[in-house]
Design a protein around this motif. Structure first.
Motif, PDB file in Angstrom:
ATOM      1  N   VAL A   1     -32.497 -71.243 -48.600  1.00 58.80           N
ATOM      2  CA  VAL A   1     -31.311 -71.945 -49.079  1.00 58.80           C
ATOM      3  C   VAL A   1     -31.176 -73.231 -48.471  1.00 58.80           C
ATOM      4  N   CYS A   2     -31.194 -74.255 -49.221  1.00 59.70           N
ATOM      5  CA  CYS A   2     -30.643 -75.514 -48.692  1.00 59.70           C
ATOM      6  C   CYS A   2     -29.175 -75.784 -49.019  1.00 59.70           C
ATOM      7  N   PHE A   3     -28.587 -76.092 -47.962  1.00 58.57           N
ATOM      8  CA  PHE A   3     -27.189 -76.535 -48.165  1.00 58.57           C
ATOM      9  C   PHE A   3     -27.070 -77.945 -48.283  1.00 58.57           C
ATOM     10  N   GLU A   4     -26.718 -78.707 -49.138  1.00 58.31           N
ATOM     11  CA  GLU A   4     -26.737 -80.131 -49.493  1.00 58.31           C
ATOM     12  C   GLU A   4     -25.344 -80.725 -49.267  1.00 58.31           C
ATOM     13  N   VAL A   5     -25.367 -81.565 -48.505  1.00 59.83           N
ATOM     14  CA  VAL A   5     -24.076 -82.465 -48.308  1.00 59.83           C
ATOM     15  C   VAL A   5     -24.695 -83.974 -47.565  1.00 59.83           C
ATOM     16  N   ALA A   6     -24.072 -84.801 -48.124  1.00 56.79           N
ATOM     17  CA  ALA A   6     -24.122 -86.206 -47.477  1.00 56.79           C
ATOM     18  C   ALA A   6     -23.762 -86.502 -45.968  1.00 56.79           C
ATOM     19  N   ASN A   7     -22.809 -85.779 -45.345  1.00 53.75           N
ATOM     20  CA  ASN A   7     -22.344 -85.986 -44.059  1.00 53.75           C
ATOM     21  C   ASN A   7     -22.471 -84.583 -43.341  1.00 53.75           C
ATOM     22  N   GLY A   8     -23.889 -84.289 -42.910  1.00 46.71           N
ATOM     23  CA  GLY A   8     -24.019 -82.989 -42.132  1.00 46.71           C
ATOM     24  C   GLY A   8     -23.375 -82.860 -41.004  1.00 46.71           C
ATOM     25  N   TYR A   9     -22.485 -83.507 -40.466  1.00 49.86           N
ATOM     26  CA  TYR A   9     -21.827 -83.717 -39.339  1.00 49.86           C
ATOM     27  C   TYR A   9     -20.526 -82.987 -39.305  1.00 49.86           C
ATOM     28  N   MET A  10     -19.866 -82.858 -40.697  1.00 46.65           N
ATOM     29  CA  MET A  10     -18.429 -82.599 -40.899  1.00 46.65           C
ATOM     30  C   MET A  10     -18.406 -81.064 -40.455  1.00 46.65           C
ATOM     31  N   GLN A  11     -17.139 -80.720 -39.910  1.00 46.01           N
ATOM     32  CA  GLN A  11     -16.798 -79.320 -39.228  1.00 46.01           C
ATOM     33  C   GLN A  11     -16.864 -78.366 -40.347  1.00 46.01           C
ATOM     34  N   SER A  12     -16.298 -78.789 -41.522  1.00 45.76           N
ATOM     35  CA  SER A  12     -16.277 -77.857 -42.748  1.00 45.76           C
ATOM     36  C   SER A  12     -17.600 -77.387 -43.309  1.00 45.76           C
ATOM     37  N   PHE A  13     -18.774 -78.270 -43.121  1.00 41.70           N
ATOM     38  CA  PHE A  13     -19.832 -78.049 -43.336  1.00 41.70           C
ATOM     39  C   PHE A  13     -20.475 -77.100 -42.564  1.00 41.70           C
ATOM     40  N   ILE A  14     -20.342 -77.348 -41.285  1.00 41.05           N
ATOM     41  CA  ILE A  14     -20.797 -76.432 -39.913  1.00 41.05           C
ATOM     42  C   ILE A  14     -20.274 -74.976 -40.086  1.00 41.05           C
ATOM     43  N   ASP A  15     -19.143 -74.979 -40.408  1.00 40.17           N
ATOM     44  CA  ASP A  15     -18.246 -73.623 -40.626  1.00 40.17           C
ATOM     45  C   ASP A  15     -18.651 -72.977 -41.832  1.00 40.17           C
ATOM     46  N   THR A  16     -19.010 -73.543 -43.017  1.00 39.92           N
ATOM     47  CA  THR A  16     -19.679 -72.839 -44.191  1.00 39.92           C
ATOM     48  C   THR A  16     -21.058 -72.380 -43.805  1.00 39.92           C
ATOM     49  N   ILE A  17     -21.878 -72.928 -43.185  1.00 41.71           N
ATOM     50  CA  ILE A  17     -23.087 -72.548 -42.534  1.00 41.71           C
ATOM     51  C   ILE A  17     -22.945 -71.314 -41.907  1.00 41.71           C
ATOM     52  N   ALA A  18     -22.131 -71.455 -40.679  1.00 43.70           N
ATOM     53  CA  ALA A  18     -21.758 -70.385 -39.871  1.00 43.70           C
ATOM     54  C   ALA A  18     -21.569 -69.149 -40.611  1.00 43.70           C
ATOM     55  N   THR A  19     -20.393 -69.382 -41.640  1.00 39.61           N
ATOM     56  CA  THR A  19     -20.018 -68.180 -42.402  1.00 39.61           C
ATOM     57  C   THR A  19     -21.187 -67.362 -43.256  1.00 39.61           C
ATOM     58  N   PHE A  20     -22.155 -68.319 -43.800  1.00 38.43           N
ATOM     59  CA  PHE A  20     -23.048 -67.908 -44.967  1.00 38.43           C
ATOM     60  C   PHE A  20     -24.323 -67.282 -43.928  1.00 38.43           C
ATOM     61  N   SER A  21     -24.390 -67.810 -42.803  1.00 35.95           N
ATOM     62  CA  SER A  21     -25.513 -67.332 -42.212  1.00 35.95           C
ATOM     63  C   SER A  21     -25.128 -65.672 -41.518  1.00 35.95           C
ATOM     64  N   LYS A  22     -23.882 -65.767 -41.233  1.00 35.77           N
ATOM     65  CA  LYS A  22     -23.480 -64.138 -40.829  1.00 35.77           C
ATOM     66  C   LYS A  22     -23.432 -63.411 -41.910  1.00 35.77           C
ATOM     67  N   LYS A  23     -23.261 -63.482 -43.134  1.00 42.47           N
ATOM     68  CA  LYS A  23     -23.168 -62.903 -44.080  1.00 42.47           C
ATOM     69  C   LYS A  23     -24.738 -62.484 -44.611  1.00 42.47           C
ATOM     70  N   PHE A  24     -25.819 -63.657 -44.519  1.00 46.77           N
ATOM     71  CA  PHE A  24     -27.107 -63.417 -45.120  1.00 46.77           C
ATOM     72  C   PHE A  24     -28.029 -63.780 -43.655  1.00 46.77           C
ATOM     73  N   PRO A  25     -28.058 -62.881 -42.677  1.00 41.70           N
ATOM     74  CA  PRO A  25     -28.600 -63.363 -41.308  1.00 41.70           C
ATOM     75  C   PRO A  25     -30.425 -63.183 -41.352  1.00 41.70           C
ATOM     76  N   LYS A  26     -30.733 -62.905 -42.576  1.00 36.84           N
ATOM     77  CA  LYS A  26     -32.253 -63.144 -42.592  1.00 36.84           C
ATOM     78  C   LYS A  26     -32.591 -64.237 -43.629  1.00 36.84           C
ATOM     79  N   CYS A  27     -31.575 -64.938 -44.183  1.00 33.71           N
ATOM     80  CA  CYS A  27     -31.819 -65.854 -44.995  1.00 33.71           C
ATOM     81  C   CYS A  27     -32.143 -67.124 -44.281  1.00 33.71           C
ATOM     82  N   ILE A  28     -33.559 -67.888 -44.584  1.00 33.91           N
ATOM     83  CA  ILE A  28     -33.661 -69.262 -44.013  1.00 33.91           C
ATOM     84  C   ILE A  28     -32.981 -70.218 -44.569  1.00 33.91           C
ATOM     85  N   ILE A  29     -32.315 -70.920 -43.766  1.00 32.35           N
ATOM     86  CA  ILE A  29     -31.323 -72.221 -44.061  1.00 32.35           C
ATOM     87  C   ILE A  29     -31.859 -73.501 -43.719  1.00 32.35           C
TER      88      ILE A  29
END
Length: 160
Positions: A123-151
């Motif tokens: 999966v590719c999470f696409e956003v212009a500003n990858g340092y936003m806390q909301s982006f980091i939180d979304t990635i963390a939530t997604f990776s917990k739900k799908f721990p074997k997914c390559i991000i």
């Protein structure tokens, strides 16, 4: 403060050491990328077609997969196009499904996750500003739900 402005013609790249290869035909660009946390590997060429709507298309993914190159398919593909790519064993190892940060993109990903196991995907999470806390939180939530997914996540650029 002095600003240095360089253009393409101002830059030259030179090899740092001499090669032992005798011909371009001996060059091997295929690599194995290991993701120990996910317990997975990707094998292919380290070329990724961008997730832009005119680049990351189903046609591009199918063509590049033949060369073992990756495509981050754009987030505006229809669900049926996405499922066709992700269920194709010849193509899916080279596809990164793109998820944006907007509500519609996250909802599409949620719908698709009920139809296909994201733990087997890239999966590719696409956003212009990858340092936003909301982006980091979304990635963390997604990776917990799908721990074997390559991000593959974000675009970050700064002077540092």
């Amino acid at each position: 403060m002095t600003t240095l402005n360089l253009e393409f013609d101002d830059i030259s790249l030179y090899p740092t050491k001499s090669s032992q290869l005798k011909s371009r035909s001996e060059v091997v660009t295929e690599r194995v990328f290991s993701f120990s946390k996910q317990g997975r590997e990707l094998s292919g060429n380290s070329i990724v077609a961008a997730n832009m709507d005119i680049v990351g298309t189903a046609h591009m993914a199918k063509s590049l997969a033949k060369q073992k190159c990756f495509t981050a398919i754009h987030k505006y593909n229809s669900d049926s196009d996405v499922l066709n790519l992700l269920n194709d064993p010849e193509v899916s190892p080279y596809v990164f499904y793109t998820i944006g940060m907007n509500k519609e993109s996250l909802e599409q990903a949620e719908r698709l996750s009920k139809l296909i196991d994201f733990n087997k995907l890239q999966v590719c999470f696409e956003v212009a500003n990858g340092y936003m806390q909301s982006f980091i939180d979304t990635i963390a939530t997604f990776s917990k739900k799908f721990p074997k997914c390559i991000i593959m996540a974000g675009n970050i650029i700064s002077p540092e």
